[in-house]
Write a protein that holds these residues in place. Structure first.
Motif, PDB file in Angstrom:
ATOM      1  N   VAL A 167       0.862  -1.182   0.000  1.00 47.42           N
ATOM      2  CA  VAL A 167       0.000   0.000   0.000  1.00 47.42           C
ATOM      3  C   VAL A 167       0.894   1.227   0.000  1.00 47.42           C
ATOM      4  O   VAL A 167       1.763   1.365   0.880  1.00 47.42           O
ATOM      5  CB  VAL A 167      -0.942   0.023   1.220  1.00 47.42           C
ATOM      6  CG1 VAL A 167      -1.816   1.282   1.186  1.00 47.42           C
ATOM      7  CG2 VAL A 167      -1.804  -1.234   1.268  1.00 47.42           C
ATOM      8  N   LYS A 168       0.684   2.089  -0.979  1.00 45.06           N
ATOM      9  CA  LYS A 168       1.503   3.289  -1.115  1.00 45.06           C
ATOM     10  C   LYS A 168       0.614   4.514  -1.307  1.00 45.06           C
ATOM     11  O   LYS A 168      -0.554   4.399  -1.696  1.00 45.06           O
ATOM     12  CB  LYS A 168       2.455   3.153  -2.316  1.00 45.06           C
ATOM     13  CG  LYS A 168       3.480   2.043  -2.153  1.00 45.06           C
ATOM     14  CD  LYS A 168       4.481   2.386  -1.079  1.00 45.06           C
ATOM     15  CE  LYS A 168       5.529   1.299  -0.943  1.00 45.06           C
ATOM     16  NZ  LYS A 168       6.517   1.601   0.132  1.00 45.06           N
ATOM     17  N   LEU A 193       9.071  -2.414  -7.187  1.00 45.25           N
ATOM     18  CA  LEU A 193       8.643  -3.803  -7.111  1.00 45.25           C
ATOM     19  C   LEU A 193       9.813  -4.663  -7.593  1.00 45.25           C
ATOM     20  O   LEU A 193      10.328  -4.460  -8.694  1.00 45.25           O
ATOM     21  CB  LEU A 193       7.405  -4.047  -7.985  1.00 45.25           C
ATOM     22  CG  LEU A 193       6.177  -3.190  -7.688  1.00 45.25           C
ATOM     23  CD1 LEU A 193       5.019  -3.604  -8.579  1.00 45.25           C
ATOM     24  CD2 LEU A 193       5.775  -3.280  -6.235  1.00 45.25           C
ATOM     25  N   GLU A 194      10.173  -5.613  -6.737  1.00 50.91           N
ATOM     26  CA  GLU A 194      11.360  -6.414  -7.037  1.00 50.91           C
ATOM     27  C   GLU A 194      10.985  -7.835  -7.447  1.00 50.91           C
ATOM     28  O   GLU A 194      10.043  -8.416  -6.925  1.00 50.91           O
ATOM     29  CB  GLU A 194      12.268  -6.478  -5.803  1.00 50.91           C
ATOM     30  CG  GLU A 194      12.655  -5.132  -5.233  1.00 50.91           C
ATOM     31  CD  GLU A 194      13.669  -4.403  -6.093  1.00 50.91           C
ATOM     32  OE1 GLU A 194      13.861  -3.196  -5.871  1.00 50.91           O
ATOM     33  OE2 GLU A 194      14.252  -5.038  -6.996  1.00 50.91           O
ATOM     34  N   SER A 249       6.238   8.048  -9.690  1.00 51.88           N
ATOM     35  CA  SER A 249       5.317   8.841  -8.877  1.00 51.88           C
ATOM     36  C   SER A 249       3.965   8.144  -8.933  1.00 51.88           C
ATOM     37  O   SER A 249       3.198   8.351  -9.880  1.00 51.88           O
ATOM     38  CB  SER A 249       5.223  10.270  -9.415  1.00 51.88           C
ATOM     39  OG  SER A 249       4.295  11.022  -8.667  1.00 51.88           O
ATOM     40  N   ALA A 250       3.726   7.306  -7.950  1.00 47.52           N
ATOM     41  CA  ALA A 250       2.552   6.443  -7.993  1.00 47.52           C
ATOM     42  C   ALA A 250       1.250   7.238  -8.096  1.00 47.52           C
ATOM     43  O   ALA A 250       1.085   8.286  -7.456  1.00 47.52           O
ATOM     44  CB  ALA A 250       2.517   5.549  -6.760  1.00 47.52           C
ATOM     45  N   SER A 251       0.340   6.702  -8.889  1.00 43.58           N
ATOM     46  CA  SER A 251      -0.985   7.320  -9.021  1.00 43.58           C
ATOM     47  C   SER A 251      -2.050   6.254  -8.763  1.00 43.58           C
ATOM     48  O   SER A 251      -1.784   5.047  -8.869  1.00 43.58           O
ATOM     49  CB  SER A 251      -1.162   7.926 -10.420  1.00 43.58           C
ATOM     50  OG  SER A 251      -1.108   6.911 -11.389  1.00 43.58           O
ATOM     51  N   THR A 268       2.223  -9.193  -6.976  1.00 42.83           N
ATOM     52  CA  THR A 268       2.168  -8.165  -5.930  1.00 42.83           C
ATOM     53  C   THR A 268       0.908  -7.353  -6.160  1.00 42.83           C
ATOM     54  O   THR A 268       0.722  -6.783  -7.239  1.00 42.83           O
ATOM     55  CB  THR A 268       3.387  -7.224  -6.001  1.00 42.83           C
ATOM     56  OG1 THR A 268       4.571  -7.959  -5.719  1.00 42.83           O
ATOM     57  CG2 THR A 268       3.242  -6.082  -4.987  1.00 42.83           C
ATOM     58  N   ARG A 269       0.052  -7.339  -5.150  1.00 42.17           N
ATOM     59  CA  ARG A 269      -1.149  -6.509  -5.268  1.00 42.17           C
ATOM     60  C   ARG A 269      -0.833  -5.141  -4.670  1.00 42.17           C
ATOM     61  O   ARG A 269      -0.646  -5.015  -3.464  1.00 42.17           O
ATOM     62  CB  ARG A 269      -2.331  -7.146  -4.545  1.00 42.17           C
ATOM     63  CG  ARG A 269      -3.635  -6.418  -4.823  1.00 42.17           C
ATOM     64  CD  ARG A 269      -4.838  -7.138  -4.254  1.00 42.17           C
ATOM     65  NE  ARG A 269      -5.113  -8.422  -4.875  1.00 42.17           N
ATOM     66  CZ  ARG A 269      -5.711  -8.583  -6.049  1.00 42.17           C
ATOM     67  NH1 ARG A 269      -6.092  -7.534  -6.742  1.00 42.17           N
ATOM     68  NH2 ARG A 269      -5.935  -9.783  -6.524  1.00 42.17           N
ATOM     69  N   LEU A 270      -0.771  -4.158  -5.549  1.00 40.88           N
ATOM     70  CA  LEU A 270      -0.426  -2.794  -5.145  1.00 40.88           C
ATOM     71  C   LEU A 270      -1.675  -1.938  -5.069  1.00 40.88           C
ATOM     72  O   LEU A 270      -2.468  -1.901  -6.012  1.00 40.88           O
ATOM     73  CB  LEU A 270       0.559  -2.173  -6.153  1.00 40.88           C
ATOM     74  CG  LEU A 270       0.873  -0.694  -5.973  1.00 40.88           C
ATOM     75  CD1 LEU A 270       1.665  -0.472  -4.687  1.00 40.88           C
ATOM     76  CD2 LEU A 270       1.649  -0.152  -7.174  1.00 40.88           C
TER      77      LEU A 270
END
Lengths: 114, 115
Positions: free
Chosen positions: B12-13, B21-22, B80-82, B110-112
């Motif tokens: 969560v961001k 994400l790796e 820059s996450a949106s 990965t659930r972002l």
């Protein structure tokens, strides 16, 4: 550009019965490959079956088989003797012979009723 | 068995954050991929890499970048996450570039969520 269409967002089947998932694609290529991938709740995508376009014989892997109709650009997946563990998202995918990128359909969620 | 490991299962961001994400694979595969999975849209390719320090844009690269400094590791970066980048992200690898001879091996995703 290629497109892959799965017209059934959800399907359900009774345990031990047979179910068919539909997939159509659009391409101008003559040489390509088609795949069905399974994504269970664990999210791990697993290759179920693949078909080379130049082969007329339909691919089979145990309880999974395909009906490949090249002229109709159709590639359906038949699951026989359905099991509870078959419940998952199923994705149809396409790649041409020289390609590096798979094109996926929107997916079909399969539910298996005990 | 090939193992493709994604560092986070859930993330969560906040909007505007830089997100990494790796993904690591343990089979010396040449090719690595980042996909985004959204309901009804299936999987869409963001970027792929066929060698260290090499990258190619997929279908939806806007808003993303990637890094491959070592063969086994492929990172996806959201500068820059949106909120419209809230999605499931899947990493995959394959031995060769031609999928038909070299199946994809996927990580667990990965659930972002971007708030």
């Amino acid at each position: 550009a290629q497109t892959v269409t799965q017209s059934q967002p959800e399907m359900s089947v009774q345990e031990a019965e047979t179910v068919t998932l539909s997939c159509t694609y659009d391409t101008s290529e003559s040489d390509y490959y088609l795949f069905w991938y399974k994504q269970p709740p664990s999210r791990q995508m697993i290759l179920v079956i693949r078909q080379e376009a130049y082969k007329q014989q339909n691919a089979t892997e145990n309880r999974f088989s395909v009906n490949f109709q090249k002229a109709a650009k159709s590639f359906s997946l038949k699951i026989s003797d359905s099991q509870l563990g078959d419940a998952a998202m199923y994705f149809c995918a396409f790649i041409n012979n020289a390609g590096n990128m798979l094109t996926f359909g929107g997916g079909t969620r399969l539910m298996v009723k005990p | 068995d090939v193992k493709v490991t994604q560092s986070s299962r859930y993330l969560v961001k906040r909007t505007g954050e830089k997100v990494f994400l790796e993904c690591v694979q343990d089979m010396d595969h040449e090719n690595m991929f980042w996909y985004r999975q959204d309901p009804g849209l299936g999987l869409r390719l963001i970027y792929f890499s066929y060698d260290v320090k090499m990258k190619e844009k997929g279908d939806i690269p806007e808003g993303y970048s990637v890094s491959r400094e070592k063969k086994e590791r492929f990172s996806l970066i959201l500068e820059s996450a949106s909120t419209n980048q809230t999605s499931m992200y899947l990493c995959a690898s394959s031995l060769y570039g031609a999928y038909h001879n070299s199946p994809l091996h996927f990580g667990n995703g990965t659930r972002l969520t971007v708030t």
